[in-house]
Every structure is written in C-alpha cells, then in structure tokens.
Design an enzyme around this catalytic site. Structure first.
Site, PDB file in Angstrom:
ATOM      1  N   CYS A  76       0.830  -1.205   0.000  1.00 25.31           N
ATOM      2  CA  CYS A  76       0.000   0.000   0.000  1.00 25.31           C
ATOM      3  C   CYS A  76       0.867   1.259   0.000  1.00 25.31           C
ATOM      4  O   CYS A  76       1.540   1.536  -0.981  1.00 25.31           O
ATOM      5  CB  CYS A  76      -1.008  -0.033   1.147  1.00 25.31           C
ATOM      6  N   HIS A 174      -3.745  -4.900  -0.251  1.00 19.59           N
ATOM      7  CA  HIS A 174      -3.325  -5.468   1.026  1.00 19.59           C
ATOM      8  C   HIS A 174      -3.413  -6.991   0.967  1.00 19.59           C
ATOM      9  O   HIS A 174      -4.486  -7.554   1.158  1.00 19.59           O
ATOM     10  CB  HIS A 174      -4.224  -4.954   2.153  1.00 19.59           C
ATOM     11  N   GLU A 176      -2.445  -9.041   3.127  1.00 20.02           N
ATOM     12  CA  GLU A 176      -2.793  -9.541   4.466  1.00 20.02           C
ATOM     13  C   GLU A 176      -4.286  -9.472   4.742  1.00 20.02           C
ATOM     14  O   GLU A 176      -4.778 -10.066   5.708  1.00 20.02           O
ATOM     15  CB  GLU A 176      -2.001  -8.764   5.533  1.00 20.02           C
TER      16      GLU A 176
END
Length: 192
Positions: A76, A174, A176
């Site tokens: 990001c 992202h 994650e």
C-alpha cells in the site's frame, strides 16, 4: 526471520498476524542491523506519503531501504513510497521504481476501497495465482503503469496493482486482508 519495518505507518499488526498464520516468524523493528540481517523485509503502510518520508529520512531509513539485497515487499503506502514521486504532499520518494504516484481523478468514488480484480500477473509472488482474482484495496493514490508493473487493476483507470524490480516487490492492495489469494502471495514471498 522477516523484518517488518516500523516507520509510524499503520497496518503493521495485520501483516504480522498474517505472517504468523502462515507459520512465518517476524519482528517489527526500525533497527538497521536487524533489518539488514533479516531473511526478508516487509514495508507495510497506511498513512500519508509526505510525513512518512520525513520519518524515514530522519532515521536514515531511506538510504537503508535502497541498500537491501534480500527479498523486500512494500504494501500500500509502502509501494507508493518505493516510487519516484507522489502527488500526495508533492513528495520525493525512494525512487526504487521509476514511476509517479498520482491522485485518482476527483470523483465521488474515491478512495478506491474494497475488493477489485487484478490481472496481467507477472513475477514470482504471483506464481501460484491466476488472473482475474479479487484482492482488497484502500487508497486514493495510485502508481502509473510502467515497465515494472507486475499486476494491473482498473478503477477509474488502469494502474499498477503491483510492481517488481530485482529483489523489490510491491503491492498497492493489502495481501494480508485479501483472503486466500493474499495468503498465497505472502506464502510465495516467504518462500523466495
């Protein structure tokens, strides 16, 4: 051991939790020796480009990051700071990728938030992924398409959803927070 760079930007805990879920050990640090001696480095971030770059420069982290030769992943804001310049705060960035970061055209649909499709995947972190899977984005600025683009997304216009050059990898999205495909991308990075 994976070093997660601590630099006054958000989403560090979610990255650390994702790595733990995948069985990878990590440490959140701004210690130069720990970062240089790590097997891999992750440069996460949610925040504002100008203040993040000031923080990095005050601590010599801008020079350190460019010297890393191990696998390195920006996420990001981390990706945006790896570019040459950001319109956010008219900020000169790390210039690992020779591409500018621009603000999406003013509309009522910025920021780009939520799930969107990535395609034209290239490179080692996408080796077990297929085109046209959805990942999670949250951003108002984007990197232009360039010779280092390793994944593309279209939101208002096509942009670099991921970048790669040598040992440096970066995702605007992202991983994650991107469910199974995000875990697969992180796993591929861990296995580099």
């Amino acid at each position: 051991m994976i070093a997660i760079i601590k630099y006054n930007a958000g989403n560090i805990k979610s990255v650390q939790n994702a790595l733990s879920r995948l069985g990878a050990e990590s440490v959140v640090t701004d210690d130069h020796n720990t970062i240089l001696n790590a097997d891999k480095v992750i440069f996460p971030g949610v925040g504002e480009a100008g203040s993040a770059m000031v923080y990095l420069q005050e601590r010599g982290m801008d020079i350190l990051i460019k010297s890393i030769t191990r696998p390195f992943l920006g996420i990001c804001l981390g990706q945006q700071l790896m570019c040459s310049h950001s319109e956010e705060g008219n900020t000169n960035c790390l210039n690992i990728f020779d591409v500018k970061v621009r603000k999406f055209p003013p509309t009522d649909i910025v920021p780009h938030m939520g799930w969107n499709t990535i395609y034209d995947l290239k490179g080692e972190i996408f080796k077990n992924c297929v085109d046209h899977e959805d990942v999670y984005f949250l951003h108002s600025y984007y990197a232009d398409l360039c010779m280092n683009t390793s994944a593309t997304c279209t939101y208002i216009l096509p942009f670099s959803a991921a970048l790669q050059k040598d040992n440096f990898f970066a995702t605007q999205f992202h991983p994650e927070k991107s469910a199974d495909i995000g875990d697969q991308i992180l796993k591929s990075f861990i296995e580099l």
